[in-house]
Design a protein around this motif. Structure first.
Motif, mmCIF file in Angstrom:
data_model
loop_
_atom_site.group_PDB
_atom_site.id
_atom_site.type_symbol
_atom_site.label_atom_id
_atom_site.label_comp_id
_atom_site.label_asym_id
_atom_site.label_seq_id
_atom_site.Cartn_x
_atom_site.Cartn_y
_atom_site.Cartn_z
ATOM 1 N N ARG A 37 0.845 -1.196 0.000
ATOM 2 C CA ARG A 37 0.000 0.000 0.000
ATOM 3 C C ARG A 37 0.885 1.252 0.000
ATOM 4 N NH1 ARG A 37 -2.816 -3.678 -0.766
ATOM 5 N NH2 ARG A 37 -4.785 -4.257 0.239
ATOM 6 N N TYR A 115 -6.399 4.345 0.498
ATOM 7 C CA TYR A 115 -6.969 3.068 0.083
ATOM 8 C C TYR A 115 -8.298 2.755 0.769
ATOM 9 C CZ TYR A 115 -2.379 2.350 -1.930
ATOM 10 O OH TYR A 115 -1.235 2.484 -2.670
ATOM 11 N N GLU A 117 -10.486 -0.509 1.814
ATOM 12 C CA GLU A 117 -10.213 -1.923 2.037
ATOM 13 C C GLU A 117 -11.456 -2.799 2.069
ATOM 14 O OE1 GLU A 117 -7.339 -2.977 1.815
ATOM 15 O OE2 GLU A 117 -6.023 -1.274 2.270
#
Length: 278
Positions: A37, A115, A117
């Motif tokens: 990430r 991000y 998830e």
């Protein structure tokens, strides 16, 4: 027996496209999702899936892209775009205009990201939620006025004002010089351009070209915002129709408008040339 007429097949509905996109992304994610990430990603590594995540269902709005381009001239980065790790790929959930603005800057190769998830289905909902509450970004005049009001309080450092309002270090330095010059009268001005005129000794007259340009830019931005709110990307997406509409509206003054546009384009080209000189 009569022949069965050929009935044209209708294009897939938006629901079908979305369902198919979700299914494909889910299938890709099932193969295993990469675990890294990084805080920044190469622009080339970010994949778009408009069938699932282009909530507005439109091409990028040139009006918004222009604002983002100006912001990038003052800032290192825009806010991180939202990314969905999916299989071996990174898929864009939110930030289509920001990504396009970066792409138009030839010096940009990577951008900041954050991000998501959750599942594919939840990612689609997240894209909808973010865009449902989105507001029109501040224009340059509004950012300067915001910075001026924040700095007047004396509660914030220069970096804090820069980050909150999205203006440059040099611009804040100019504001602080004006504030010192105006003294106790500084708080009487709710807009930066008014304070600047007063600090320059011209509170009631337009004597400096810079002041005139600032006022013109402010008025132009107000009209541009109204056009964007009324027409969205329709004008920028159909330049021929837009030109015909302007011809009708301006009539005999169309030649004056054309010359002004030529001058603006020439100024933009000269600025680009200056930026590329070393």
């Amino acid at each position: 027996m009569p022949n069965t007429p050929n009935i044209p097949t209708e294009p897939p509905s938006a629901d079908d496209e979305l369902s198919e996109a979700i299914a494909k992304l889910t299938e890709e994610a099932a193969k295993g999702t990469r675990e890294d990430r990084p805080d920044r990603l190469s622009i080339a590594d970010i994949i778009e899936c408009p069938e699932a995540f282009n909530v507005r269902g439109e091409d990028p709005a040139e009006h918004h892209l222009t604002e983002l381009k100006r912001a990038l001239e003052r800032m290192t980065d825009l806010d991180p775009v939202l990314i969905l790790p999916c299989g071996d790929s990174f898929v864009l959930i939110d930030g289509h205009h920001r990504l396009e603005a970066y792409r138009r800057d030839e010096e940009r190769t990577d951008i900041p990201v954050r991000y998501f998830e959750g599942s594919i289905e939840k990612a689609v909902l997240e894209a909808a939620r973010i865009n449902a509450k989105a507001v029109l970004p501040l224009n340059n005049q509004q950012r300067q006025n915001l910075a001026w009001r924040l700095d007047l309080t004396g509660r914030y450092t220069k970096p804090q004002v820069m980050e909150a309002a999205g203006i440059s270090d040099g611009q804040i330095a100019i504001m602080r010089r004006a504030k010192r010059k105006l003294g106790s009268q500084a708080s009487e001005f709710d807009a930066w351009w008014k304070a600047k005129r007063a600090a320059d000794g011209n509170p009631n007259s337009w004597t400096e070209q810079e002041d005139i340009d600032a006022w013109r830019q402010h008025r132009a931005q107000v009209i541009a915002d109204k056009l964007a709110k009324t027409f969205g990307p329709k004008l920028s997406g159909n330049p021929t129709i837009a030109a015909l509409a302007l011809e009708i509206h301006f009539g005999r003054k169309l030649a004056d408008l054309t010359q002004e546009l030529i001058d603006i384009c020439q100024d933009e080209l000269e600025e680009d040339d200056e930026d590329t000189d070393f």
